[in-house]
Design a protein around this motif. Structure first.
Motif, PDB file in Angstrom:
ATOM      1  N   ASP A   1       0.845  -1.186   0.000  1.00  0.00           N
ATOM      2  CA  ASP A   1       0.000   0.000   0.000  1.00  0.00           C
ATOM      3  C   ASP A   1       0.884   1.240   0.000  1.00  0.00           C
ATOM      4  O   ASP A   1       1.349   1.697   1.021  1.00  0.00           O
ATOM      5  N   ASP A   2       1.125   1.813  -1.187  1.00  0.00           N
ATOM      6  CA  ASP A   2       1.950   3.008  -1.306  1.00  0.00           C
ATOM      7  C   ASP A   2       1.217   4.263  -0.850  1.00  0.00           C
ATOM      8  O   ASP A   2       1.750   5.357  -0.903  1.00  0.00           O
ATOM      9  N   TRP A   3      -0.029   4.081  -0.447  1.00  0.00           N
ATOM     10  CA  TRP A   3      -0.832   5.211  -0.010  1.00  0.00           C
ATOM     11  C   TRP A   3      -0.303   5.769   1.302  1.00  0.00           C
ATOM     12  O   TRP A   3      -0.491   6.922   1.630  1.00  0.00           O
ATOM     13  N   GLY A   4       0.342   4.920   2.074  1.00  0.00           N
ATOM     14  CA  GLY A   4       0.852   5.366   3.366  1.00  0.00           C
ATOM     15  C   GLY A   4      -0.164   5.159   4.465  1.00  0.00           C
ATOM     16  O   GLY A   4      -1.218   4.565   4.277  1.00  0.00           O
ATOM     17  N   ASP A   5       0.162   5.661   5.636  1.00  0.00           N
ATOM     18  CA  ASP A   5      -0.709   5.552   6.796  1.00  0.00           C
ATOM     19  C   ASP A   5      -1.986   6.331   6.562  1.00  0.00           C
ATOM     20  O   ASP A   5      -1.966   7.512   6.224  1.00  0.00           O
TER      21      ASP A   5
ATOM     22  N   SER B   1      -5.215  12.308   3.034  1.00  0.00           N
ATOM     23  CA  SER B   1      -4.926  11.340   4.082  1.00  0.00           C
ATOM     24  C   SER B   1      -4.116  10.203   3.485  1.00  0.00           C
ATOM     25  O   SER B   1      -4.659   9.296   2.866  1.00  0.00           O
ATOM     26  N   GLY B   2      -2.815  10.270   3.650  1.00  0.00           N
ATOM     27  CA  GLY B   2      -1.914   9.296   3.056  1.00  0.00           C
ATOM     28  C   GLY B   2      -0.645   9.991   2.611  1.00  0.00           C
ATOM     29  O   GLY B   2      -0.470  11.194   2.819  1.00  0.00           O
ATOM     30  N   ALA B   3       0.251   9.242   2.001  1.00  0.00           N
ATOM     31  CA  ALA B   3       1.549   9.787   1.617  1.00  0.00           C
ATOM     32  C   ALA B   3       1.442  10.692   0.391  1.00  0.00           C
ATOM     33  O   ALA B   3       0.725  10.386  -0.560  1.00  0.00           O
ATOM     34  N   VAL B   4       2.159  11.813   0.437  1.00  0.00           N
ATOM     35  CA  VAL B   4       2.322  12.703  -0.710  1.00  0.00           C
ATOM     36  C   VAL B   4       3.816  12.792  -0.986  1.00  0.00           C
ATOM     37  O   VAL B   4       4.611  13.041  -0.082  1.00  0.00           O
ATOM     38  N   SER B   5       4.212  12.561  -2.233  1.00  0.00           N
ATOM     39  CA  SER B   5       5.622  12.509  -2.589  1.00  0.00           C
ATOM     40  C   SER B   5       5.954  13.498  -3.688  1.00  0.00           C
ATOM     41  O   SER B   5       5.075  13.940  -4.446  1.00  0.00           O
ATOM     42  N   GLU B   6       7.224  13.842  -3.767  1.00  0.00           N
ATOM     43  CA  GLU B   6       7.690  14.707  -4.858  1.00  0.00           C
ATOM     44  C   GLU B   6       7.391  14.035  -6.195  1.00  0.00           C
ATOM     45  O   GLU B   6       7.611  12.843  -6.366  1.00  0.00           O
ATOM     46  N   GLY B   7       6.866  14.801  -7.123  1.00  0.00           N
ATOM     47  CA  GLY B   7       6.511  14.269  -8.428  1.00  0.00           C
ATOM     48  C   GLY B   7       5.048  13.914  -8.560  1.00  0.00           C
ATOM     49  O   GLY B   7       4.556  13.729  -9.683  1.00  0.00           O
ATOM     50  N   ASP B   8       4.323  13.801  -7.431  1.00  0.00           N
ATOM     51  CA  ASP B   8       2.882  13.574  -7.496  1.00  0.00           C
ATOM     52  C   ASP B   8       2.222  14.762  -8.186  1.00  0.00           C
ATOM     53  O   ASP B   8       2.716  15.896  -8.117  1.00  0.00           O
TER      54      ASP B   8
ATOM     55  N   VAL C   1     -13.696  -3.471  -2.617  1.00  0.00           N
ATOM     56  CA  VAL C   1     -13.365  -2.535  -1.538  1.00  0.00           C
ATOM     57  C   VAL C   1     -12.053  -2.978  -0.894  1.00  0.00           C
ATOM     58  O   VAL C   1     -12.018  -3.991  -0.194  1.00  0.00           O
ATOM     59  N   THR C   2     -10.991  -2.237  -1.116  1.00  0.00           N
ATOM     60  CA  THR C   2      -9.694  -2.599  -0.544  1.00  0.00           C
ATOM     61  C   THR C   2      -9.663  -2.386   0.959  1.00  0.00           C
ATOM     62  O   THR C   2      -9.270  -3.273   1.719  1.00  0.00           O
ATOM     63  N   HIS C   3     -10.080  -1.209   1.408  1.00  0.00           N
ATOM     64  CA  HIS C   3     -10.061  -0.896   2.841  1.00  0.00           C
ATOM     65  C   HIS C   3     -11.443  -1.191   3.421  1.00  0.00           C
ATOM     66  O   HIS C   3     -12.301  -0.312   3.538  1.00  0.00           O
TER      67      HIS C   3
ATOM     68  N   HIS D   1      -6.369  -3.299   7.861  1.00  0.00           N
ATOM     69  CA  HIS D   1      -6.109  -2.082   7.092  1.00  0.00           C
ATOM     70  C   HIS D   1      -4.641  -1.707   7.302  1.00  0.00           C
ATOM     71  O   HIS D   1      -4.318  -0.839   8.105  1.00  0.00           O
ATOM     72  N   ASP D   2      -3.771  -2.377   6.561  1.00  0.00           N
ATOM     73  CA  ASP D   2      -2.333  -2.147   6.726  1.00  0.00           C
ATOM     74  C   ASP D   2      -1.676  -2.071   5.352  1.00  0.00           C
ATOM     75  O   ASP D   2      -2.361  -1.964   4.330  1.00  0.00           O
ATOM     76  N   SER D   3      -0.353  -2.152   5.333  1.00  0.00           N
ATOM     77  CA  SER D   3       0.380  -2.011   4.079  1.00  0.00           C
ATOM     78  C   SER D   3       0.149  -3.172   3.124  1.00  0.00           C
ATOM     79  O   SER D   3       0.506  -3.089   1.954  1.00  0.00           O
ATOM     80  N   GLY D   4      -0.469  -4.242   3.599  1.00  0.00           N
ATOM     81  CA  GLY D   4      -0.731  -5.388   2.732  1.00  0.00           C
ATOM     82  C   GLY D   4      -2.127  -5.416   2.156  1.00  0.00           C
ATOM     83  O   GLY D   4      -2.477  -6.354   1.435  1.00  0.00           O
ATOM     84  N   ALA D   5      -2.941  -4.403   2.446  1.00  0.00           N
ATOM     85  CA  ALA D   5      -4.338  -4.421   1.996  1.00  0.00           C
ATOM     86  C   ALA D   5      -4.446  -4.472   0.477  1.00  0.00           C
ATOM     87  O   ALA D   5      -5.261  -5.225  -0.075  1.00  0.00           O
TER      88      ALA D   5
END
Length: 398
Positions: free
Chosen positions: A29-33, A52-59, A134-136, A184-188
């Motif tokens: 889950d690259d979305w982050g926490d 709500s989740g990770a925001v990275s350079e280049g997004d 539904v992933t989450h 609901h974790d990084s493996g979802a």
């Protein structure tokens, strides 16, 4: 020999472990926490959006008014976005014409000639099929569900079911897979990938992952559409896959149609670093229906609107109502029954003619009596494949 075999087994085990680890990382889950809140501002410090989740350079980010921004730097939980300019959106002027279906088909043909994957399904194919999952699975709405997370099936499933029902009312077949992918974790996303792959075996025209956001300010999603309280919908596209550009065009097409039909319904488009399993299909999209602090009733009001938008995007404007379609189907069924009845009558007449013909032939050949009866039975049996004329010798039931 045993030592060599042992080394070979150890090497294989190590390679398999590394492969599994890499696979897990690739589809994590690259979305982050989900509780990690980011805010994005422009060069002047003006708030552009929360996430709500990770925001990275280049997004990248396409705002509600179709301005494209790119994340330049991330300082803690604040992202600085540079303004790229106005995003070129798809031409949906065909929605204004009475020949919208024909224009839509022409655009599809043009897309195919350019080598791009069309958004709409083949106009010669009557199948209309959308897949959803539904992933989450725990996501819920605090004002209505009492909590933001419910183990098992959260309030997000109510939204998915309502969205499914609304699409079906548009004449679209929908497969909603209600599998849960907890925790609901990084493996979802890795777990929901199996669900998506299973759904794609049905060859749907699009596959949709249903979510809700996790930003605390409900006002960022509240809206009024045609005088009705509703919730905005955010579109998410993963830029970490080979379908990213096509996924992006699909999202833009959805937004362009929504902007025309229900201005303000689609909040924006976020193009994030993640994969979101969208590498599996060109027409894959993640929809965020509101956030956890908004009432679920508002969100449910938006599902009918989004169903119309998605249906129009994929298949063009609906001609007539779903009820009219059902009526036409009933008429078609009635016509089919009439044809069947007529066919049965025709077959009966043909059989009668055959029997009469055989009887006349038998009379001429035998002159009547038992020989004539036997001849008739044999003739009818041969001409009807054994359906009539009695059993063949040796075929008595045991």
């Amino acid at each position: 020999m045993k030592t060599k075999l042992l080394r070979l087994m150890l090497s294989f085990s190590l390679a398999l472990t590394l492969y599994i680890a890499c696979s897990m990382d690739a589809y994590a889950d690259d979305w982050g926490d989900d509780h990690e809140l980011f805010t994005a501002v422009d060069a002047s410090g003006t708030l552009l959006f929360s996430f709500s989740g990770a925001v990275s350079e280049g997004d990248e980010y396409i705002s509600g008014d179709n301005i494209l921004y790119r994340i330049a730097t991330v300082n803690g939980s604040t992202a600085i976005a540079e303004r790229i300019g106005e995003e070129t959106m798809p031409d949906v002027s065909w929605l204004d014409t009475g020949e919208a279906q024909a224009v839509f088909a022409q655009e599809e043909s043009a897309s195919e000639s350019d080598g791009a994957l069309p958004v709409a399904s083949d106009s010669t194919d009557t199948k209309k099929l959308i897949a959803m999952y539904v992933t989450h699975s725990d996501e819920s709405y605090v004002p209505s569900d009492g909590t933001e997370s419910i183990e098992g099936q959260g309030g997000i499933y109510d939204v998915a079911r309502e969205f499914r029902d609304a699409l079906q009312a548009q004449g679209v077949d929908v497969i909603l897979d209600e599998s849960t992918h907890l925790p609901h974790d990084s493996g979802a996303y890795r777990r929901s990938r199996q669900t998506a792959e299973r759904l794609l075996q049905k060859q749907p025209d699009a596959i949709i992952d249903i979510h809700r956001d996790g930003i605390p300010d409900a006002s960022e999603y509240t809206c009024t559409i045609h005088g009705e309280n509703a919730s905005q919908v955010r579109l998410l596209v993963g830029r970490g896959n080979q379908n990213s550009e096509v996924n992006r065009e699909f999202a833009k097409q959805i937004k362009a149609v929504a902007d025309k039909q229900y201005p303000g319904l689609v909040k924006d488009i976020f193009i994030g670093k993640g994969n979101y399993n969208q590498d599996l299909s060109p027409n894959a999209i993640l929809l965020e229906f509101g956030t956890h602090t908004i009432s679920k009733e508002r969100v449910l009001n938006s599902t009918d609107l989004m169903a119309n938008v998605v249906s129009t995007t994929l298949y063009g404007p609906q001609t007539g109502s779903a009820k009219s379609s059902e009526s036409a189907a009933s008429t078609a069924n009635a016509d089919t029954k009439g044809e069947t009845k007529g066919s049965v009558s025709g077959i009966a007449i043909m059989i009668a003619v055959v029997v009469v013909g055989v009887a006349i032939f038998a009379l001429v050949q035998t002159g009547g009596g038992k020989a004539m009866k036997k001849k008739i039975g044999s003739g009818v049996r041969e001409m009807t494949g054994g359906l009539f004329g009695g059993r063949r010798p040796g075929n008595d039931a045991t």
